[in-house]
Scaffold this active site. Structure first.
Site, PDB file in Angstrom:
ATOM      1  CD1 TRP A   1      -2.234  -1.953   0.110  1.00 38.25           C
ATOM      2  CD2 TRP A   1      -3.028  -1.349   2.116  1.00 38.25           C
ATOM      3  NE1 TRP A   1      -3.299  -2.775   0.405  1.00 38.25           N
ATOM      4  CE2 TRP A   1      -3.803  -2.430   1.631  1.00 38.25           C
ATOM      5  CE3 TRP A   1      -3.345  -0.815   3.368  1.00 38.25           C
ATOM      6  CZ2 TRP A   1      -4.875  -2.967   2.360  1.00 38.25           C
ATOM      7  CZ3 TRP A   1      -4.417  -1.344   4.096  1.00 38.25           C
ATOM      8  CH2 TRP A   1      -5.174  -2.405   3.585  1.00 38.25           C
ATOM      9  CE  LYS A   2       4.264   1.059  -4.599  1.00 38.18           C
ATOM     10  NZ  LYS A   2       5.071   1.423  -5.759  1.00 38.18           N
TER      11      LYS A   2
ATOM     12  CG  HIS B   1       9.606  -1.706  -2.859  1.00 39.94           C
ATOM     13  ND1 HIS B   1       9.685  -0.524  -3.556  1.00 39.94           N
ATOM     14  CD2 HIS B   1       8.534  -2.370  -3.348  1.00 39.94           C
ATOM     15  CE1 HIS B   1       8.688  -0.473  -4.429  1.00 39.94           C
ATOM     16  NE2 HIS B   1       7.980  -1.589  -4.322  1.00 39.94           N
TER      17      HIS B   1
ATOM     18  CD  GLU C   1       8.238   2.709  -4.600  1.00 41.74           C
ATOM     19  OE1 GLU C   1       7.669   2.578  -3.499  1.00 41.74           O
ATOM     20  OE2 GLU C   1       7.649   2.527  -5.692  1.00 41.74           O
TER      21      GLU C   1
ATOM     22  CB  SER D   1       2.591  -1.821 -14.249  1.00 39.16           C
ATOM     23  OG  SER D   1       3.254  -0.607 -13.914  1.00 39.16           O
TER      24      SER D   1
ATOM     25  N   GLY E   1      -0.048  -0.121  -7.058  1.00 39.13           N
ATOM     26  CA  GLY E   1      -1.219   0.719  -7.330  1.00 39.13           C
ATOM     27  C   GLY E   1      -2.544  -0.023  -7.282  1.00 39.13           C
TER      28      GLY E   1
HETATM   29  C1  PEP Z   1       5.343  -2.246  -6.047  1.00 42.29           C
HETATM   30  O1  PEP Z   1       5.370  -1.163  -5.488  1.00 42.29           O
HETATM   31  O2  PEP Z   1       5.899  -3.227  -5.513  1.00 42.29           O
HETATM   32  C2  PEP Z   1       4.667  -2.330  -7.331  1.00 42.29           C
HETATM   33  C3  PEP Z   1       4.787  -3.429  -8.025  1.00 42.29           C
HETATM   34  O3  PEP Z   1       3.946  -1.222  -7.744  1.00 42.29           O
HETATM   35  P1  PEP Z   1       2.949  -1.122  -9.021  1.00 42.29           P
HETATM   36  O4  PEP Z   1       2.095  -2.373  -9.002  1.00 42.29           O
HETATM   37  O5  PEP Z   1       2.178   0.113  -8.792  1.00 42.29           O
HETATM   38  O6  PEP Z   1       3.827  -1.076 -10.223  1.00 42.29           O
END
Ligand code: PEP
Length: 249
Positions: free
Chosen positions: A10-11, A96, A98, A208, A230
């Site tokens: 959920w970030k 991760h 990020e 994604s 997302g």
């Molecule tokens: C994630 O943050 O691990 C991720 C895969 O994000 P998204 O699905 O938004 O690309």
């Protein structure tokens, strides 16, 4: 036989109320899905308590998005794995992209965090993946191998025995640009070859994933589920992605 897993990251999103309500909608929807599937949600640290109240006694498992490399002490701003365990967390996302690329966390720090999570009896969801530049220069396999080796050098050959690995190409995270099923399968199969005794290791794809592309990704032989960003913020989308997992891995 590998466990199909879908984990929602959920970030930095939500409020106490929205986190609770999202978790409740997922719990409600899980009864429609096959029992073999493991579903995990990873809210922010400060929403763990709210979400834990919803997930307690349900099949929805709780995870965190990161953990400190230390168990306690003078480390301002950090949250230790034993603290997460107290909240009922069973999983922790480690490495991760990020954390690696926005906050500059090194392989060494990431491996130390991984060790701290395992020492607390929790399961790391260990993220690996290359940047666009690395893919275009043909170094995807060496980057992923290096990220795996950082943990193995610290903890030895059995370090991935009870873990989950997530292959997340950095160029596909939050960009709407997904790896093709074949591109993802190639790297998943490479990862399985790099990890000793990996036949029962669940390797998730992240980047994604949406309801519209989950089925073709999860149909690949070495893709055992997904780490979802997302689309994990919408219960209907997340549940549709869960429903796209294969029963037999
Ligand atoms: C994630 O943050 O691990 C991720 C895969 O994000 P998204 O699905 O938004 O690309």
């Amino acid at each position: 036989m590998r466990t199909p897993i879908v984990a929602g990251n959920w970030k930095l999103n939500g409020t106490r109320a929205s986190a609770r309500s999202l978790a409740q909608s997922i719990v409600d929807g899980l009864s429609q899905l096959h029992d073999a599937l493991r579903v995990i949600v990873c809210p922010t640290f400060v929403h763990l308590g709210e979400v834990a109240e919803v997930t307690a006694g349900t099949p929805l498992a709780l995870g965190a998005q990161d953990a400190a490399d230390q168990q306690s002490g003078a480390f301002t701003g950090e949250v230790a794995a034993p603290m997460l365990a107290e909240y009922g967390c069973r999983y922790v996302i480690i490495g991760h992209s990020e954390r690696r690329h926005v906050y500059g966390e090194s392989d060494t720090l990431t491996a130390a965090k991984y060790a701290a999570v395992q020492a607390a009896g929790l399961t790391p969801i260990y993220c690996v993946g290359e940047t666009l530049e690395e893919r275009e220069s043909g170094t995807t396999q060496s980057v992923v191998a290096r990220q795996l080796r950082a943990v193995r050098d610290l903890l030895g050959d059995t370090c991935f025995a009870d873990a989950v690995i997530a292959y997340e190409p950095v160029w596909a995270i939050g960009t709407g640009r997904t790896a093709s099923p074949e591109q993802a399968q190639d790297v998943h199969s490479f990862i399985r070859g790099e990890v000793p005794d990996a036949q029962s290791l669940s390797i998730l794809y992240g980047g994604s994933v949406k309801p519209g592309n989950a089925g073709e990704l999860f149909a690949m032989p070495d893709i055992d589920g997904g780490l979802i960003g997302g689309a994990a913020l919408d219960a209907a989308d997340f549940l549709a992605i869960c429903a796209a997992t294969r029963m037999e891995q």
